[in-house]
Design an enzyme around this catalytic site. Sequence first.
Site, short mmCIF file in Angstrom:
data_model
loop_
_atom_site.label_atom_id
_atom_site.label_comp_id
_atom_site.label_asym_id
_atom_site.label_seq_id
_atom_site.Cartn_x
_atom_site.Cartn_y
_atom_site.Cartn_z
N CYS A 139 0.83 -1.20 0.00
CA CYS A 139 0.00 0.00 0.00
C CYS A 139 0.86 1.26 0.00
O CYS A 139 1.38 1.67 1.04
CB CYS A 139 -0.93 -0.02 1.21
SG CYS A 139 -1.97 1.45 1.32
N CYS A 142 -0.41 4.11 2.15
CA CYS A 142 -0.20 3.92 3.60
C CYS A 142 1.27 4.16 3.96
O CYS A 142 1.57 4.78 4.97
CB CYS A 142 -0.52 2.49 4.03
SG CYS A 142 -2.00 1.79 3.31
N ASP A 143 2.18 3.64 3.17
CA ASP A 143 3.57 3.54 3.62
C ASP A 143 4.57 4.38 2.82
O ASP A 143 5.74 4.46 3.20
CB ASP A 143 4.02 2.07 3.59
CG ASP A 143 3.18 1.21 4.53
OD1 ASP A 143 2.78 1.74 5.59
OD2 ASP A 143 2.92 0.04 4.22
#
Length: 314
Positions: A139, A142-143
């Site tokens: 992701c 997300c990261d």
Amino acid sequence: MSIEKLKTIIIGSGPAGYTAAIYASRADLKPVLYTGMEPGGQLTTTTDVDNFPGYPNGIDGPKMMLELKEQAERFGTDVRIGEVTNVKLSSEINDFHEIVINNETKVHAKTVIISTGASAKYLGIESEQRLIGGGVSACAVCDGFFYKGQEVAIVGGGDTAAEEATYLSNICSKVTMLVRRDVMRASKAMQHRVNSRKNIVVRYNTEVEEVIGQSVVEGLKLINNKTNLTDTIPITGFFVAIGHKPNTDIFKGQLEMDDNGYIITDGKTTKTNLPGVFASGDVQDKEYRQAVTAAGTGCMAALDAERYLASIDS
Ligand code: NDP
């Protein structure tokens, strides 16, 4: 032994399931939530969640899921560890749906909220699996931030990979996009976006042989599947964007799904093709797939279930 009869059963314990549980329990639907095999869902595989509104300093993924669980329990949700292994959904209004837990216990429920999520696909090679959480991520949204100013790579040639490569190119100094064929599957518009970024390098006919690194990602060993030539590139973040698989196997043949197995919901609602059965979160959303959007549709599913129950009561 008589079969337990419920107003509402919620299947799945990600942001969609717990949000549905908060709303359903506050509406006195006395929901029972079955967690599934991965209590807390995909967010338990993430460290910091920085993009969920209301946490100015971010929050640890597993902690956030624990807090969502506590919030659902505060209003009376009965959270049970258990996996739904089979369902017999009814097409009759006001009928009970049958849910089987762990291949043995049967439960009947007037409304079913499906929040079983989706699972990111991975390449499956040993070094990749070992380094999930150590620089391997599925992701970028997300990261990606953790690799600010650094060199990263992303594998995949679809819309997700193209979109995430573009996203990463705003944050990282260089993005190498690895496409296994000599063309991308992504739409022309997405490809154009990728190609217009100076810091994205697309390598076609390229596959990952190994993710290099002991506890954190240090590089990739690549192979050109046309020439069989190998080389290595130094990177600190490796993103896998080769698709997701919705967790819908147990509903196949009973609920309408699209070609990829995502449950089809009716317009802006969470209604499936069967009365009293609702779907929320990633199991019905292949486009947005965010914790906050999943939570939003979890809320909608509880409201839809409440309205359905009110309509059959009257
Ligand atoms: P897709 O299934 O569309 O694409 C997966 C990509 O990963 C393909 O390029 C595929 O290669 C590649 N791939 C699969 N397995 C491997 C492997 N083992 N090694 C290397 N590469 C691999 O998934 P997406 O997640 O990209 O998209 C899912 C759906 O969501 C699509 O319908 C897409 O259009 C949609 N979407 C739309 C967006 C938008 O409109 N903004 C954004 C994101 C997704 P190959 O092509 O060779 O099969």
